[in-house]
Scaffold this motif. Structure first.
Motif, short mmCIF file in Angstrom:
data_model
loop_
_atom_site.label_atom_id
_atom_site.label_comp_id
_atom_site.label_asym_id
_atom_site.label_seq_id
_atom_site.Cartn_x
_atom_site.Cartn_y
_atom_site.Cartn_z
N ASP A 154 0.83 -1.21 0.00
CA ASP A 154 0.00 0.00 0.00
C ASP A 154 0.86 1.26 0.00
O ASP A 154 0.52 2.25 -0.65
N LEU A 155 1.97 1.22 0.71
CA LEU A 155 2.88 2.37 0.71
C LEU A 155 3.45 2.60 -0.68
O LEU A 155 3.52 3.73 -1.16
N MET A 156 3.84 1.53 -1.33
CA MET A 156 4.38 1.65 -2.69
C MET A 156 3.32 2.18 -3.66
O MET A 156 3.64 2.97 -4.56
N THR A 157 2.08 1.78 -3.47
CA THR A 157 1.00 2.33 -4.29
C THR A 157 0.84 3.83 -4.01
O THR A 157 0.71 4.63 -4.94
N TYR A 158 0.87 4.21 -2.75
CA TYR A 158 0.71 5.62 -2.37
C TYR A 158 1.80 6.49 -2.99
O TYR A 158 1.53 7.59 -3.45
N VAL A 159 3.05 5.99 -3.00
CA VAL A 159 4.15 6.80 -3.54
C VAL A 159 4.37 6.54 -5.03
O VAL A 159 5.36 6.95 -5.59
N ARG A 160 3.42 5.84 -5.63
CA ARG A 160 3.39 5.61 -7.08
C ARG A 160 4.56 4.78 -7.60
O ARG A 160 5.07 5.02 -8.68
N LEU A 161 4.96 3.79 -6.80
CA LEU A 161 5.99 2.84 -7.26
C LEU A 161 5.36 1.54 -7.74
O LEU A 161 5.97 0.79 -8.48
N ASP A 162 4.16 1.26 -7.27
CA ASP A 162 3.47 0.03 -7.62
C ASP A 162 2.36 0.37 -8.61
O ASP A 162 1.52 1.21 -8.35
N ARG A 163 2.35 -0.30 -9.69
CA ARG A 163 1.37 0.01 -10.72
C ARG A 163 0.09 -0.82 -10.58
O ARG A 163 -0.69 -0.92 -11.51
N ALA A 164 -0.10 -1.40 -9.42
CA ALA A 164 -1.29 -2.26 -9.19
C ALA A 164 -2.58 -1.49 -9.20
O ALA A 164 -2.67 -0.34 -9.07
#
Length: 164
Positions: A154-164
């Motif tokens: 979720d953190l990676m999604t928030y900082v736009r590192l995860d393209r999920a």
């Protein structure tokens, strides 16, 4: 504003980090005392990973100090600080992005990030609640603090590192 990240490795890095920490420690909460800061440094600096953020003039403007649990399942952020005159810039967001990327690359078994904030620091609690869930309210050293948790995904999604 842009900042570059580097890991704290050299004695000069630790000295710079310690000076910055001691100079800004009252930002954690207004009752934070010098002896609290010294005890924190003594007890955590040898076991923690420290990321230092420097501005374009190579001045230290922020740090993140974190450690992993013994099973490498989660990371605990001991302390993070951004110099006052850089608040409102993208450095906080980019620092969070750098941290998430480094954790994912260096410790792929980590699933959760845990951190805390003084309950009376409304500014930082408002920011943290945008991407993490408050899981606990506790007293530490006579002060109330909020404990937050967020999955690394979720953190990676928030900082736009995860393209999920």
């Amino acid at each position: 504003m842009k900042a570059t990240v580097r890991r704290c490795h050299l004695d000069a890095d630790y000295a710079s980090f310690s000076r910055f920490y001691l100079h800004n420690c009252r930002e954690f909460d207004h009752h934070y005392m010098l002896q609290d800061a010294l005890v924190h440094l003594i007890h955590t600096v040898t076991d923690a990973q420290i990321l230092l953020f420097h501005d374009t003039e190579d001045q230290l403007v922020a740090f993140i100090q974190y450690r992993f649990d013994e099973d490498q399942d989660y990371v605990f952020i001991d302390a993070a600080m951004l110099a006052k005159n850089y608040r409102g810039s993208r450095i906080f967001f980019e620092g969070l992005r750098d941290l998430a990327k480094i954790i994912a690359e260096d410790h792929p078994g980590v699933h959760t990030v845990v951190f805390h904030a003084s309950a009376d620091n409304l500014y930082i609690n408002r920011i943290y609640s945008k991407f993490a869930q408050r899981i606990e309210v506790r007293e530490r050293n006579g002060r109330i603090e909020h404990v937050y948790k967020v999955s690394l995904k979720d953190l990676m999604t928030y900082v736009r590192l995860d393209r999920a």
